[in-house]
Design a protein around this motif. Structure first.
Motif, PDB file in Angstrom:
ATOM      1  N   GLU A 138     -11.308   8.806   2.066  1.00 56.51           N
ATOM      2  CA  GLU A 138     -10.368   9.777   2.612  1.00 56.51           C
ATOM      3  C   GLU A 138      -9.652   9.157   3.806  1.00 56.51           C
ATOM      4  N   VAL A 139      -8.510   9.724   4.143  1.00 59.34           N
ATOM      5  CA  VAL A 139      -7.715   9.251   5.273  1.00 59.34           C
ATOM      6  C   VAL A 139      -7.348  10.441   6.143  1.00 59.34           C
ATOM      7  N   LEU A 140      -7.489  10.261   7.456  1.00 58.77           N
ATOM      8  CA  LEU A 140      -7.221  11.330   8.422  1.00 58.77           C
ATOM      9  C   LEU A 140      -5.985  11.021   9.255  1.00 58.77           C
ATOM     10  N   SER A 141      -5.168  12.046   9.477  1.00 55.24           N
ATOM     11  CA  SER A 141      -4.090  11.977  10.461  1.00 55.24           C
ATOM     12  C   SER A 141      -4.110  13.293  11.214  1.00 55.24           C
ATOM     13  N   GLN A 142      -3.637  13.280  12.465  1.00 50.77           N
ATOM     14  CA  GLN A 142      -3.674  14.518  13.251  1.00 50.77           C
ATOM     15  C   GLN A 142      -2.554  14.512  14.287  1.00 50.77           C
ATOM     16  N   PHE A 164       0.865  -1.176   0.000  1.00 50.39           N
ATOM     17  CA  PHE A 164       0.000   0.000   0.000  1.00 50.39           C
ATOM     18  C   PHE A 164       0.904   1.230   0.000  1.00 50.39           C
ATOM     19  N   THR A 165       1.012   1.884  -1.142  1.00 50.72           N
ATOM     20  CA  THR A 165       2.029   2.916  -1.318  1.00 50.72           C
ATOM     21  C   THR A 165       1.592   4.304  -0.841  1.00 50.72           C
ATOM     22  N   SER A 166       0.362   4.430  -0.354  1.00 49.26           N
ATOM     23  CA  SER A 166      -0.095   5.691   0.231  1.00 49.26           C
ATOM     24  C   SER A 166      -0.741   5.405   1.576  1.00 49.26           C
ATOM     25  N   ALA A 167       0.029   4.801   2.460  1.00 50.85           N
ATOM     26  CA  ALA A 167      -0.472   4.445   3.786  1.00 50.85           C
ATOM     27  C   ALA A 167      -0.036   5.502   4.795  1.00 50.85           C
ATOM     28  N   TYR A 168      -0.906   5.749   5.788  1.00 49.36           N
ATOM     29  CA  TYR A 168      -0.650   6.822   6.740  1.00 49.36           C
ATOM     30  C   TYR A 168      -0.847   6.360   8.176  1.00 49.36           C
ATOM     31  N   SER A 169      -0.087   7.010   9.065  1.00 50.79           N
ATOM     32  CA  SER A 169      -0.293   6.859  10.497  1.00 50.79           C
ATOM     33  C   SER A 169      -1.457   7.732  10.926  1.00 50.79           C
ATOM     34  N   PRO A 170      -2.248   7.294  11.899  1.00 54.40           N
ATOM     35  CA  PRO A 170      -3.312   8.155  12.417  1.00 54.40           C
ATOM     36  C   PRO A 170      -2.775   9.356  13.186  1.00 54.40           C
ATOM     37  N   SER A 171      -1.505   9.285  13.608  1.00 53.21           N
ATOM     38  CA  SER A 171      -0.840  10.414  14.260  1.00 53.21           C
ATOM     39  C   SER A 171       0.662  10.180  14.210  1.00 53.21           C
ATOM     40  N   PRO A 172       1.452  11.160  13.766  1.00 55.53           N
ATOM     41  CA  PRO A 172       2.898  10.958  13.664  1.00 55.53           C
ATOM     42  C   PRO A 172       3.609  11.095  15.008  1.00 55.53           C
ATOM     43  N   LEU A 173       3.232  10.252  15.948  1.00 51.43           N
ATOM     44  CA  LEU A 173       3.829  10.220  17.280  1.00 51.43           C
ATOM     45  C   LEU A 173       3.528   8.850  17.879  1.00 51.43           C
ATOM     46  N   CYS A 174       4.513   8.268  18.563  1.00 52.25           N
ATOM     47  CA  CYS A 174       4.427   6.859  18.973  1.00 52.25           C
ATOM     48  C   CYS A 174       3.160   6.507  19.747  1.00 52.25           C
ATOM     49  N   PRO A 185      -2.180   2.183  -4.824  1.00 48.62           N
ATOM     50  CA  PRO A 185      -1.829   3.574  -4.503  1.00 48.62           C
ATOM     51  C   PRO A 185      -2.901   4.319  -3.724  1.00 48.62           C
ATOM     52  N   ALA A 186      -4.082   3.749  -3.574  1.00 46.60           N
ATOM     53  CA  ALA A 186      -5.158   4.437  -2.866  1.00 46.60           C
ATOM     54  C   ALA A 186      -4.787   4.637  -1.399  1.00 46.60           C
ATOM     55  N   PRO A 187      -5.082   5.796  -0.823  1.00 45.70           N
ATOM     56  CA  PRO A 187      -4.735   6.047   0.583  1.00 45.70           C
ATOM     57  C   PRO A 187      -5.453   5.101   1.543  1.00 45.70           C
ATOM     58  N   VAL A 188      -4.716   4.624   2.539  1.00 45.20           N
ATOM     59  CA  VAL A 188      -5.265   3.803   3.618  1.00 45.20           C
ATOM     60  C   VAL A 188      -4.628   4.265   4.921  1.00 45.20           C
ATOM     61  N   SER A 189      -5.178   3.776   6.039  1.00 40.91           N
ATOM     62  CA  SER A 189      -4.701   4.202   7.360  1.00 40.91           C
ATOM     63  C   SER A 189      -4.412   2.994   8.237  1.00 40.91           C
ATOM     64  N   LEU A 190      -3.533   3.189   9.221  1.00 43.21           N
ATOM     65  CA  LEU A 190      -3.283   2.130  10.196  1.00 43.21           C
ATOM     66  C   LEU A 190      -4.508   1.843  11.058  1.00 43.21           C
ATOM     67  N   ARG A 242      -6.271  13.236   3.439  1.00 46.73           N
ATOM     68  CA  ARG A 242      -5.846  12.813   2.106  1.00 46.73           C
ATOM     69  C   ARG A 242      -7.069  12.280   1.361  1.00 46.73           C
ATOM     70  N   PHE A 243      -7.386  12.919   0.243  1.00 46.43           N
ATOM     71  CA  PHE A 243      -8.506  12.463  -0.572  1.00 46.43           C
ATOM     72  C   PHE A 243      -8.100  12.556  -2.041  1.00 46.43           C
ATOM     73  N   GLY A 244      -8.222  11.446  -2.748  1.00 48.82           N
ATOM     74  CA  GLY A 244      -7.784  11.411  -4.130  1.00 48.82           C
ATOM     75  C   GLY A 244      -6.316  11.757  -4.253  1.00 48.82           C
TER      76      GLY A 244
END
Length: 479
Positions: A363-367, A39-49, A322-327, A381-383
């Motif tokens: 869409e995918v959310l991180s904060q 999954f080449t557009s994967a995101y963390s829900p928050s960039p902190l451990c 390539p579609a965005p996904v989240s942890l 992240r959307f589209g």
């Protein structure tokens, strides 16, 4: 089918040789990716451990569960995929870093081996001081840890790999008597301290390392980032020589982590379990690695909020999505992969995506609400677009296909004003950014007050990275 989840800490999304990185060597993760879905557009829900791991454990966004920073860890509620799998009769085991409140937390796992939790069951309270932001020198502390050799952290990661291999040896097809199993193996590398074992450091000559790309004028002057830079001083203590050494050490730790992943994958093969086990590889968040004059995570740029994410198994096709996904989608994935009854929070099964049984999320959310942030920051992240909202500060908008390095903020471009408005509309449909920001800061002020108040917390300082179990945290103001 069984499920093996392998997790790194602070692995940047592009620091993989199979994705074309010119320097880093990750042969074992490459091997996994060659037979699975990346999954080449994967995101963390928050960039902190700590917030990321609480969201991963529950499948819920951090604002839903109050996981604001590294002093607001997961306490076992709401229950998540580990609880559901155990309740369904799956033999669940965690090995290594969890970063929850303490060993007294109902993690959901039947067994937790070598668990790492937040320091003193409290975590890093200094990161909750945000009104106003304290003046620290994070960069000096980070630079001081750059080097070659073994640390308590590398010893800990080796022990995690050894324990996982031993556990897999007990699960051979002819010996298994406990039915399906789930094993969560969580390493610390390539998280700092950036001290790498000699055999892996030898792979990367600091003189050959390129210097990280410096911040653009817009990135340097954006008031939200100006506040963060003034508070954390990430680049303090670095010169070009130290930057090259830090980059080399990070790549070396990435290869060290890859070697431990390889040991576990080899043990899975040796146990004859590869044909009935699916494997997930992921990280909790990324690493800036000096880019834009920033280190660590804590921003919503791709290098920090993005993560590597791979799913492999005998019934998983070799492909890239390539579609965005989240942890946060891990909850739905585990329930789907283990056929666990009962519905969890809304999410998309990565297994179903890989097998074309589901559509990707719209869409995918991180904060981010942690230390150094003047206000709440939210990424949607959307589209092809990435919208970043900063409470009280100008937004950012990036078109990733044409600007993958995010060097051209389009928020003030009238030709895409409709996209900017759509990003904000989508965000506000999910949450009220101002209300969430207020709630986070109220919780952080209350926490700081419970621990003696602002001056007391700042005076005590921070301990940097969470040390392995049995290792005492050493507090330092970083000045």
């Amino acid at each position: 089918m069984n499920l093996l989840i392998l997790m790194a800490d602070q692995h940047a999304p592009d620091a993989l040789s199979f994705l074309g990185h010119p320097l880093v060597r990750t042969p074992n993760i490459d091997r996994l990716a060659s037979r699975g879905t990346c999954f080449t557009s994967a995101y963390s829900p928050s960039p902190l451990c700590v917030p990321a791991r609480a969201a991963i454990a529950t499948g819920r966004d951090v604002h839903e569960i109050g996981a604001w920073d590294n002093a607001h860890p997961y306490e076992g509620t709401p229950e998540g995929w580990a609880h559901a799998a155990t309740a369904a009769g799956v033999n669940t085991t965690s090995i290594g870093k969890l970063h929850y409140r303490s060993e007294n937390v109902a993690t959901g796992f039947k067994r937790s081996l070598l668990p790492m939790h937040v320091v003193e069951a409290r975590g890093d309270i200094l990161g909750s001081v945000r009104n106003p932001l304290p003046q620290l020198s994070k960069g000096r502390s980070l630079a001081a840890g750059v080097g070659i050799g073994e640390t308590s952290t590398t010893h800990y990661d080796r022990s995690i790999a050894e324990t996982a291999c031993a556990e897999l040896a007990l699960r051979t097809k002819d010996k298994a008597d406990d039915g399906r199993w789930l094993m969560f193996v969580s390493f610390v590398a390539p998280h700092f301290p950036l001290t790498a074992p000699e055999e892996f450091a030898a792979l990367y000559n600091p003189d050959d390392m390129p210097l990280p790309a410096v911040a653009t004028q817009e990135e340097r002057e954006h008031p939200w980032f100006a506040g963060m830079r003034k508070s954390l001083n990430w680049d303090d203590g670095f010169d070009d020589e130290t930057r090259r050494k830090a980059v080399a050490a990070y790549f070396a730790l990435t290869s060290f982590m890859d070697a431990n992943v390889g040991r576990v994958l080899d043990a899975l093969d040796a146990a004859g379990l590869s044909e009935n086990t699916r494997v997930i590889y992921m990280s909790d968040h990324g690493e800036a690695l000096g880019k834009r004059d920033l280190w660590g995570k804590s921003t919503l740029y791709e290098e920090s909020a993005g993560i590597p994410l791979i799913l492999a198994g005998p019934d998983v096709p070799a492909r890239r999505i390539p579609a965005p996904v989240s942890l946060t989608d891990l909850d739905a994935t585990v329930r789907d992969a283990l056929n666990v009854n009962g519905s969890g929070p809304a999410g998309t099964s990565l297994l179903a995506l890989a097998q074309d049984r589901a559509e990707p999320p719209s869409e995918v959310l991180s904060q981010f609400h942690g230390g150094g942030s003047p206000s709440g920051a939210y990424m949607l992240r959307f589209g092809d677009w990435k919208y970043v909202h900063y409470v009280g500060y100008p937004a950012q908008l990036f078109h990733l296909p044409t600007d993958p390095e995010e060097r051209h903020n389009r928020a003030s471009d009238p030709s895409v004003s409709g996209v900017l408005a759509e990003g904000e509309r989508r965000l506000r449909a999910r949450l009220d950014p101002e209300e969430v920001d207020r709630r986070a800061k109220q919780a952080q002020v209350a926490l700081v007050d419970r621990h003696g108040g602002r001056d007391s917390v700042i005076g005590r300082g921070s301990f940097g990275a969470t040390p392995p179990p049995g290792t005492k945290a050493i507090y330092d103001r970083g000045k």
